[in-house]
Design an enzyme around this catalytic site. Sequence first.
Site, mmCIF file in Angstrom:
data_model
loop_
_atom_site.group_PDB
_atom_site.id
_atom_site.type_symbol
_atom_site.label_atom_id
_atom_site.label_comp_id
_atom_site.label_asym_id
_atom_site.label_seq_id
_atom_site.Cartn_x
_atom_site.Cartn_y
_atom_site.Cartn_z
ATOM 1 N N ASP A 84 -23.020 37.581 -2.062
ATOM 2 C CA ASP A 84 -23.128 36.110 -2.182
ATOM 3 C C ASP A 84 -24.574 35.611 -2.972
ATOM 4 O O ASP A 84 -25.402 36.064 -3.140
ATOM 5 C CB ASP A 84 -23.502 35.671 -0.564
ATOM 6 C CG ASP A 84 -23.479 34.152 -0.424
ATOM 7 O OD1 ASP A 84 -22.587 33.436 -1.145
ATOM 8 O OD2 ASP A 84 -24.205 33.639 0.623
ATOM 9 N N HIS A 178 -27.885 23.827 2.446
ATOM 10 C CA HIS A 178 -28.245 24.911 2.750
ATOM 11 C C HIS A 178 -29.358 24.518 4.017
ATOM 12 O O HIS A 178 -30.010 23.803 3.712
ATOM 13 C CB HIS A 178 -28.687 25.764 1.705
ATOM 14 C CG HIS A 178 -27.733 26.307 1.148
ATOM 15 N ND1 HIS A 178 -27.376 25.933 -0.434
ATOM 16 C CD2 HIS A 178 -26.765 27.329 1.508
ATOM 17 C CE1 HIS A 178 -26.593 26.815 -0.676
ATOM 18 N NE2 HIS A 178 -26.188 27.504 0.357
ATOM 19 N N GLY A 207 -23.561 25.831 3.179
ATOM 20 C CA GLY A 207 -24.362 24.878 4.074
ATOM 21 C C GLY A 207 -23.768 24.461 5.339
ATOM 22 O O GLY A 207 -23.848 23.429 5.818
ATOM 23 N N ASN A 228 -18.950 29.148 4.624
ATOM 24 C CA ASN A 228 -20.164 29.818 4.861
ATOM 25 C C ASN A 228 -21.234 29.356 5.919
ATOM 26 O O ASN A 228 -21.474 28.043 5.864
ATOM 27 C CB ASN A 228 -20.933 30.026 3.422
ATOM 28 C CG ASN A 228 -20.189 30.552 2.340
ATOM 29 O OD1 ASN A 228 -19.268 31.239 2.552
ATOM 30 N ND2 ASN A 228 -20.891 30.825 1.272
HETATM 31 ZN ZN ZN Z 1 -24.694 29.078 -0.272
#
Ligand code: ZN
Length: 278
Positions: A84, A178, A207, A228
């Site tokens: 990532d 995020h 985020g 995510n």
């Molecule tokens: Zn990210």
Amino acid sequence: MALVPLAGLLADAAAGGHGLGAFNVICLEHAEAIAAGAERAGRPAVLQISQNAVRYHEGRLAPIAAAAREVARASTADLALHLDHVEDRALAGAAAGNGFGSLMFDASRLDVDANVAATREVVEQAHREGLLVEAELGAIGGKDGAHTPGVRTDPDEAVWFVEATGVDALAVAVGSSHAMTERTARLDVELVARLAQAVPVPLVLHGSSGVDDASLVAAVRAGIVKVNIGTAVNVALTAAVRARLDDDPALVDPRRYLGAGREAMAARVAEALKVLAA
Ligand SMILES: [Zn+2]
């Protein structure tokens, strides 16, 4: 049931109209908690190791990748291993050899032309190695990148970017940010729908910890495929560790507090996966 590539999980999630939960691995306990949460929810999930996590492990990818990979292999859930927020090209080149089926290349700090050029080179190399590539379009405004509140991905620019780079999945800026510890982000669901209509590859929401459950479900219904979640599960893990240590100032055995943290994280992962399956 085991270690599977992200490509298949994305295709299944898109076809089923579900969200695919992706969680960050920092320590072995994170990988174990994600696997346990996925097993409890009866859902697949993604174990992601970020470039920042590799940096934390003294710049060494192999040990934490091996740990996450073996946890996935031993699991009864379908788990993908994803690298990532990679900015370092050498790290991108190490993905295939360490068992990753995909990576996110993040050149969103660059201006859009440089982002396209760098991303296209990484995509060409990664595709030769059979890897799926996620990228982020971030030069739309705001010097902190695409996740700055107020920054939005333009659908026409997103279509052009995907075509110019050949990426297989696209992280979009639709109102999340995020590292939020409170769930107060306001998603632009109407923009998600327009992006999903226009862009030919699965969309990724970064985020997501700052987004409440109802908005996550709405975003998935509008076309987000990969979701995510990092901070929210660390909030659960760290709160449990802190409570255990506060309860017993004489406690020294790490299994007693890390185990509590791992259990709390597994429960939070299972909860998130059930929300995304709705
Ligand atoms: Zn990210």
